[in-house]
Design a protein around this motif. Sequence first.
Motif, mmCIF file in Angstrom:
data_model
loop_
_atom_site.group_PDB
_atom_site.id
_atom_site.type_symbol
_atom_site.label_atom_id
_atom_site.label_comp_id
_atom_site.label_asym_id
_atom_site.label_seq_id
_atom_site.Cartn_x
_atom_site.Cartn_y
_atom_site.Cartn_z
ATOM 1 N N THR A 1 11.705 20.780 24.214
ATOM 2 C CA THR A 1 10.414 19.764 24.456
ATOM 3 C C THR A 1 9.532 19.873 23.185
ATOM 4 O O THR A 1 9.093 20.944 22.493
ATOM 5 N N ILE A 2 9.281 18.688 23.120
ATOM 6 C CA ILE A 2 8.187 18.553 22.160
ATOM 7 C C ILE A 2 6.531 18.937 22.907
ATOM 8 O O ILE A 2 6.385 18.470 23.688
ATOM 9 N N ALA A 3 6.054 19.708 22.239
ATOM 10 C CA ALA A 3 4.633 20.576 22.575
ATOM 11 C C ALA A 3 3.659 20.623 21.585
ATOM 12 O O ALA A 3 3.993 20.441 20.341
ATOM 13 N N ASP A 4 2.482 20.890 22.103
ATOM 14 C CA ASP A 4 1.301 21.189 21.133
ATOM 15 C C ASP A 4 0.958 22.448 21.781
ATOM 16 O O ASP A 4 0.295 22.641 22.764
ATOM 17 N N GLY A 5 0.698 23.359 20.739
ATOM 18 C CA GLY A 5 -0.215 24.775 21.029
ATOM 19 C C GLY A 5 0.538 25.558 20.022
ATOM 20 O O GLY A 5 1.270 25.424 18.884
ATOM 21 N N PRO A 6 -0.173 26.893 20.222
ATOM 22 C CA PRO A 6 0.148 27.901 19.077
ATOM 23 C C PRO A 6 1.463 28.331 19.439
ATOM 24 O O PRO A 6 2.461 28.471 20.588
ATOM 25 N N ASP A 7 2.093 29.276 18.381
ATOM 26 C CA ASP A 7 3.585 29.716 18.312
ATOM 27 C C ASP A 7 3.585 31.046 17.543
ATOM 28 O O ASP A 7 3.652 31.063 16.472
ATOM 29 N N LEU A 8 3.162 32.302 18.243
ATOM 30 C CA LEU A 8 3.144 33.371 17.558
ATOM 31 C C LEU A 8 4.549 34.057 17.345
ATOM 32 O O LEU A 8 5.316 34.160 18.396
ATOM 33 N N VAL A 9 4.881 34.582 16.166
ATOM 34 C CA VAL A 9 6.302 35.178 16.111
ATOM 35 C C VAL A 9 6.343 36.260 15.430
ATOM 36 O O VAL A 9 5.390 36.544 14.493
ATOM 37 N N ALA A 10 6.832 37.310 15.801
ATOM 38 C CA ALA A 10 6.900 38.762 15.113
ATOM 39 C C ALA A 10 7.809 38.348 14.004
ATOM 40 O O ALA A 10 9.078 38.248 14.022
ATOM 41 N N ASP A 11 7.334 38.527 12.736
ATOM 42 C CA ASP A 11 8.024 38.148 11.362
ATOM 43 C C ASP A 11 8.453 39.633 10.817
ATOM 44 O O ASP A 11 7.919 39.801 9.625
ATOM 45 N N ASP A 12 9.249 40.065 11.474
ATOM 46 C CA ASP A 12 9.786 41.381 10.776
ATOM 47 C C ASP A 12 11.189 41.500 10.970
ATOM 48 O O ASP A 12 11.772 41.312 12.250
ATOM 49 N N PRO A 13 12.145 41.698 10.239
ATOM 50 C CA PRO A 13 13.570 41.783 10.250
ATOM 51 C C PRO A 13 13.972 42.872 11.140
ATOM 52 O O PRO A 13 13.333 43.882 11.350
ATOM 53 N N VAL A 14 15.086 42.619 11.564
ATOM 54 C CA VAL A 14 15.873 43.796 12.403
ATOM 55 C C VAL A 14 16.283 44.914 11.472
ATOM 56 O O VAL A 14 16.864 44.727 10.165
ATOM 57 N N ALA A 15 16.045 46.009 11.792
ATOM 58 C CA ALA A 15 16.306 47.332 10.912
ATOM 59 C C ALA A 15 17.537 48.343 11.425
ATOM 60 O O ALA A 15 17.477 48.078 12.679
ATOM 61 N N PRO A 16 18.324 48.800 10.792
ATOM 62 C CA PRO A 16 19.257 49.743 11.381
ATOM 63 C C PRO A 16 18.497 51.148 11.959
ATOM 64 O O PRO A 16 17.420 51.143 11.703
#
Length: 525
Positions: A149-164
């Motif tokens: 869906t095309i939407a309008d709003g914020p999109d907070l993302v956890a920008d941390d890679p997966v670690a072992p």
Amino acid sequence: MSRSLATRAKRLGGIASAAAIAFALAPALPVRAEPSASMFAAVDSPINVGIGTNTTAFVSLSVTGAVKASLTISTARLEVAVLTTDYEGCVTSGTTITCQLPDGTYSGLRIPLHLKAADGAKVGDTGGFDVQPHADNAASVSGSGATVTIADGPDLVADDPVAPDQTAKPGDVVWLPATLRNLGSQPARTPGFTFFLQHGLVPAPYDGCTYLESTFSTEVNCPVGEALDPGDGLTFVTESADGSRHPGLMATVAADADGRLGATFFADSRPAAMRSAAQAKKASGGRKYSAAAAAEPQHDLNGYNNAASRTWNVDNFVDVASIGATATGQAGDTVKVTIGVKNVGRASIEASHVYGEYYGEPSWAYFFTVPDGTSVVNVPGGCQAVWHPGDDEGLQPNTPARPLYACLVRGAYFTPGQAPTSEFDLRITKVIPNATGIVSFNDPASRQAPERTDDNAANDVAQVVINPTAAAGGGSGTGFLPVTGAQTAMVAGVGAALLAGGAVLFVMARRRRVVLVTPRDGEAE
């Protein structure tokens, strides 16, 4: 000695036979593999794409025994957005993307899908795409589809890679990295860092953060205090009293921690007052914290990309001792014996639960083999008779005069020093000097493999002695009466459970400051 859950041995075998009658010039016939592979592909859905921004979703794959495995992504019904992938081995032809996958057995493989709004797309437009796995020997395959869906709003993302998984021990300091970015099309008015730490990980106190403790975890909420514009990001940085700085939330491994412990960071766009129904308090120093919502709540475009996790494997000393007893009496007398177990180790033993919900399952169990010449006339609460119809095992509540009983240790945690006991009433039917029963962690009639063991076998089994001779100690009472022998283990089943009750929300005193810094593009975080 291992304390991990025992897995039953799998028997692999078969009968191979071949018969061949070959002519000298006859060509070899191709051999076709029997269908045996199973494949499952799931895609994040629904997906909201902001105009002028890029959104990343993932296809997650679980594959067993695949030969010549592949994945097709059909964008035939996706007119509102453009989908691409940078996964190696993918080729685009028209509205189909074909990706070559590894053969064999694996799970957790994730293929990134990058989406942006198509030219002319408007807010509210919808479309979709489909993913389908394939293999030459596939017997069972399952694909899925996604709505875009095309939407309008914020999109907070956890920008941390997966670690072992990492290794830690009680008393160690560990760090949970946390970087959030707004990849949406509108500012996030109330961004914040939310952390969930499993019991056994103790978060450090931070000014301006609130703490919500529950049975199995601690939630830490740290607001940013200002809006976060599209494309911007922030990293959680700890500043200690000496001025030193370290990225991430600081936590300490508790003295009673044991096993695999996890912590999760959420890029949170909810106002602080919405994070908990409990009443928040203001910090005593440093930056002030208010639980009141300052703005109308916003909807985060994509919730599937808000979290990042870390896990630590903690090895602690688990030691549970059986408690035996002695008693004396004549034929026809009823005597009382108090038996049980005590956690004499350093680790708390956790009951089974699902997503932090506890339903009253046992954290430990022990078995009581009744001495010869006696009969149980009163079964204490928490204990049940054990019966074995064939290879099965069953429990019968409120059933006297059985030879074997199982007793459960209730509670979310079996903590060091805790010593739960059960009092049985035994009628002496025949006086037998040194008539001996057993308290142990193992059902002696069970054919199942032990589910759990501890680190000290010497105190796992204790005696219940009726009419002991002088050489056996005599008298009556309770205590540790160890018996040498094979290691025993708990076989009582464990499930998942909800513990009703309130949680306590409080603000920690001033210890450390949180510093939010803007991460540089391409910089390791």
